[in-house]
Design an enzyme around this catalytic site. Sequence first.
Site, PDB file in Angstrom:
ATOM      1  N   GLN A  10       0.825  -1.198   0.000  1.00  0.00           N
ATOM      2  CA  GLN A  10       0.000   0.000   0.000  1.00  0.00           C
ATOM      3  C   GLN A  10       0.867   1.258   0.000  1.00  0.00           C
ATOM      4  O   GLN A  10       1.924   1.301   0.630  1.00  0.00           O
ATOM      5  CB  GLN A  10      -0.920  -0.012   1.220  1.00  0.00           C
ATOM      6  CG  GLN A  10      -2.251   0.637   0.974  1.00  0.00           C
ATOM      7  CD  GLN A  10      -3.300   0.182   1.956  1.00  0.00           C
ATOM      8  OE1 GLN A  10      -3.321  -0.988   2.345  1.00  0.00           O
ATOM      9  NE2 GLN A  10      -4.171   1.064   2.356  1.00  0.00           N
ATOM     10  N   SER A  93       3.801  -6.579   2.744  1.00  0.00           N
ATOM     11  CA  SER A  93       2.461  -6.544   3.323  1.00  0.00           C
ATOM     12  C   SER A  93       1.436  -7.124   2.339  1.00  0.00           C
ATOM     13  O   SER A  93       1.511  -8.300   2.012  1.00  0.00           O
ATOM     14  CB  SER A  93       2.106  -5.123   3.767  1.00  0.00           C
ATOM     15  OG  SER A  93       0.915  -5.097   4.529  1.00  0.00           O
ATOM     16  N   LEU A  94       0.499  -6.325   1.825  1.00  0.00           N
ATOM     17  CA  LEU A  94      -0.484  -6.885   0.882  1.00  0.00           C
ATOM     18  C   LEU A  94       0.197  -7.498  -0.331  1.00  0.00           C
ATOM     19  O   LEU A  94      -0.351  -8.404  -0.975  1.00  0.00           O
ATOM     20  CB  LEU A  94      -1.497  -5.830   0.441  1.00  0.00           C
ATOM     21  CG  LEU A  94      -1.128  -4.898  -0.711  1.00  0.00           C
ATOM     22  CD1 LEU A  94      -1.515  -5.480  -2.068  1.00  0.00           C
ATOM     23  CD2 LEU A  94      -1.780  -3.551  -0.530  1.00  0.00           C
ATOM     24  N   ARG A 118      -9.581  -8.149   3.638  1.00  0.00           N
ATOM     25  CA  ARG A 118      -8.456  -7.704   4.471  1.00  0.00           C
ATOM     26  C   ARG A 118      -8.472  -6.191   4.619  1.00  0.00           C
ATOM     27  O   ARG A 118      -8.295  -5.653   5.719  1.00  0.00           O
ATOM     28  CB  ARG A 118      -7.142  -8.173   3.837  1.00  0.00           C
ATOM     29  CG  ARG A 118      -5.873  -7.879   4.641  1.00  0.00           C
ATOM     30  CD  ARG A 118      -4.679  -8.494   3.918  1.00  0.00           C
ATOM     31  NE  ARG A 118      -3.411  -8.313   4.615  1.00  0.00           N
ATOM     32  CZ  ARG A 118      -2.574  -7.290   4.420  1.00  0.00           C
ATOM     33  NH1 ARG A 118      -2.908  -6.326   3.558  1.00  0.00           N
ATOM     34  NH2 ARG A 118      -1.423  -7.214   5.073  1.00  0.00           N
ATOM     35  N   HIS A 202      -0.201  -3.426  11.032  1.00  0.00           N
ATOM     36  CA  HIS A 202       0.911  -4.224  11.542  1.00  0.00           C
ATOM     37  C   HIS A 202       1.269  -3.895  12.990  1.00  0.00           C
ATOM     38  O   HIS A 202       2.448  -3.745  13.334  1.00  0.00           O
ATOM     39  CB  HIS A 202       2.128  -4.094  10.623  1.00  0.00           C
ATOM     40  CG  HIS A 202       1.863  -4.578   9.243  1.00  0.00           C
ATOM     41  ND1 HIS A 202       1.662  -5.903   8.937  1.00  0.00           N
ATOM     42  CD2 HIS A 202       1.720  -3.902   8.068  1.00  0.00           C
ATOM     43  CE1 HIS A 202       1.408  -6.029   7.643  1.00  0.00           C
ATOM     44  NE2 HIS A 202       1.419  -4.825   7.108  1.00  0.00           N
ATOM     45  N   GLN A 251       0.825 -11.961  10.085  1.00  0.00           N
ATOM     46  CA  GLN A 251       1.307 -10.767   9.370  1.00  0.00           C
ATOM     47  C   GLN A 251       0.434  -9.546   9.624  1.00  0.00           C
ATOM     48  O   GLN A 251       0.917  -8.416   9.623  1.00  0.00           O
ATOM     49  CB  GLN A 251       1.358 -11.078   7.864  1.00  0.00           C
ATOM     50  CG  GLN A 251       1.964 -10.010   6.992  1.00  0.00           C
ATOM     51  CD  GLN A 251       1.112  -9.756   5.762  1.00  0.00           C
ATOM     52  OE1 GLN A 251      -0.078  -9.491   5.872  1.00  0.00           O
ATOM     53  NE2 GLN A 251       1.734  -9.843   4.603  1.00  0.00           N
TER      54      GLN A 251
END
Length: 313
Positions: A10, A93-94, A118, A202, A251
């Site tokens: 992101q 991440s994503l 998500r 996170h 995660q």
Amino acid sequence: MTRAFIFPGQGAQTIGMGRALADAYPASKAVFAEVDDALGESLSSLIWEGEIEALTLTRNAQPALMATSLAAMAALKAEGVDVTAASFVAGHSLGEYSALCAAGTFSLADTARLLRLRGEAMQAAVPAGEGAMAAVLGLDLAAVEEVAAEAAQGEVCEAANDNDPAQVVISGAKAAVERACEIAKAKGAKRALLLPVSAPFHCALMQPAADAMAQALGEVDMQAPVVPLVGNVLARAESAPAVIRENLVVQVTGRVRWRESVAWMAAEGVTEVYEIGAGKALSGMVKRIDRAVTPHAVGTPDDVSKAVATLAQ
């Protein structure tokens, strides 16, 4: 020569991303169409013609960035290069979901739906305005961990993204993150600035989203990736679907160990990484982590042509 394909997270989103790929490659256009069908809406119209504020919403940005990455992979495949040209895949991440989709762990439709969920779950986990994230530049992870611990004062404040040797992102309660910025500056950080994000990703505040993802991931079909994933949680290669599923849940609240992931790949002999999708943020991080690793961005038809020529060597 050992290569890795890496996938952005992101923050890389821009209006118009992937459109040139869709115009140049029918296979890339088909990726966006399949994502639209999976979500039951024209996400591609938002990506190409919408407002950046709407695209930046977490529920939109996550599947949109994945779609753009997979459109770039489709363009590479149309030119004769598939994911097995890499020894590893990794994502920030994503981007880990994009990497897994590229490597065949999830179908494209399932990946789009997982990322929509998500994004919505991460956004809903913390009321707007109560959380924050900040980038600390010029201090290493150990120093930032000390800053976060000092700033917490009973609130959540954690080192969330270990991006490179001089960039660590803090996440948590807004007041604690603001305190952390001032403490970091006092301890010699070059800069400590709040990030324009809609939720504190996170960190422990994301536990409701982790619970939602545990349920969703337990219901989706998963295959072993055809290329090992260097995951955010372990910062080393993994291929077992059960382990990958467990780590995708961890995660959500856990640290993105990007610096360690790149260092691990370099130690395994990776000398080139290809950033598949929007932007060049990961390429910049790779340069700061290990200058012996050469990054290539693959987000436009011209990039695809250059990458194919390099990968053919």
